[in-house]
Design a protein around this motif. Structure first.
Motif, short mmCIF file in Angstrom:
data_model
loop_
_atom_site.label_atom_id
_atom_site.label_comp_id
_atom_site.label_asym_id
_atom_site.label_seq_id
_atom_site.Cartn_x
_atom_site.Cartn_y
_atom_site.Cartn_z
N CYS A 110 2.39 -1.21 4.68
CA CYS A 110 1.87 -1.81 3.29
C CYS A 110 1.00 -0.52 3.44
N TRP A 111 0.18 -0.82 2.37
CA TRP A 111 -0.65 0.24 2.64
C TRP A 111 -1.67 0.00 1.24
N ASP A 112 -2.85 0.66 0.75
CA ASP A 112 -3.75 0.15 0.35
C ASP A 112 -4.57 1.22 -0.53
N SER A 113 -5.18 0.53 -1.69
CA SER A 113 -5.31 1.98 -2.91
C SER A 113 -6.65 3.40 -2.08
N SER A 114 -6.16 2.70 -0.33
CA SER A 114 -7.51 4.25 -0.12
C SER A 114 -6.64 5.07 0.67
N ASN A 115 -5.08 4.55 0.81
CA ASN A 115 -3.87 5.23 1.45
C ASN A 115 -3.70 4.62 2.78
N ASN A 116 -4.80 4.04 3.07
CA ASN A 116 -4.29 3.26 5.03
C ASN A 116 -3.03 2.43 5.14
N LYS A 117 -2.54 2.75 5.98
CA LYS A 117 -1.04 2.63 5.80
C LYS A 117 -1.31 1.45 7.01
N ASN A 118 -0.01 0.79 6.82
CA ASN A 118 0.25 -0.48 8.07
C ASN A 118 1.64 -0.76 8.31
N ILE A 119 2.01 -0.15 9.22
CA ILE A 119 3.36 -0.66 9.14
C ILE A 119 4.12 -2.17 10.60
N SER A 120 4.74 -3.14 10.55
CA SER A 120 3.81 -4.36 10.62
C SER A 120 5.62 -4.04 12.34
N ALA A 121 5.75 -5.08 13.14
CA ALA A 121 6.75 -5.33 14.58
C ALA A 121 7.70 -4.86 13.65
#
Length: 159
Positions: A110-121
């Motif tokens: 998932c990523w937000d409108s500021s393009n900060n991205k996170n990947i789950s386990a």
């Protein structure tokens, strides 16, 4: 990000007053969304080729997130412009159809409108639509109270 406007007013002990011109401060979102997988649990076994993957997501600042659901290394679904309440987890689902009999791996990016991205386990689940084969049934002994039957099974059978 957004902009915050400040005006600073000051008064000293003698009653002298002063204020600043409007001060604008840009707020930058530097934290990625938080993504948590819900179901299926890691190691789940399914006899169905259609599986619903459930996860939740929240963000500290953004009210819109974007998520890719990835199955076996391929984007299965994309959830664009998902409206969320800042700081509150939102449950989302993705249906996967026609899976083969095998072990499958899934995760969510998932990523937000500021393009900060996170990947789950990453979790795994198995699809197995083939029933076990029972063979070599043998009645080994029978009494008035008990019967003993032996058999072979081609996989781990619950009996």
């Amino acid at each position: 990000g957004s902009t915050l406007n400040f005006t600073i007013n000051a008064t000293d002990y003698a009653g002298n007053e002063n204020s600043t011109a409007l001060l604008q401060v840009a707020v930058v979102d530097g934290l990625p969304p938080n993504v948590m997988l819900i179901s299926p649990v890691d190691g789940h076994n399914s006899s169905n080729t259609n599986v619903t993957l459930q996860f939740n997501v929240t963000d500290n600042y953004a009210s819109t997130v974007y998520c890719n659901v990835i199955v076996d290394g391929v984007v299965n679904t994309t959830q664009n412009d998902t409206a969320i309440t800042v700081g509150v987890y939102k449950n989302l689902n993705s249906s996967v159809k026609g899976l083969s009999d095998s072990i499958h791996y899934w995760n969510v990016t998932c990523w937000d409108s500021s393009n900060n991205k996170n990947i789950s386990a990453t979790r795994k689940f198995s699809v197995d639509t083939v029933p076990p084969i029972i063979s070599n049934l043998r009645n080994t002994s029978t009494t008035n109270e008990n019967s003993y039957i032996e058999f072979d099974c081609n996989e781990n059978c619950n009996y």
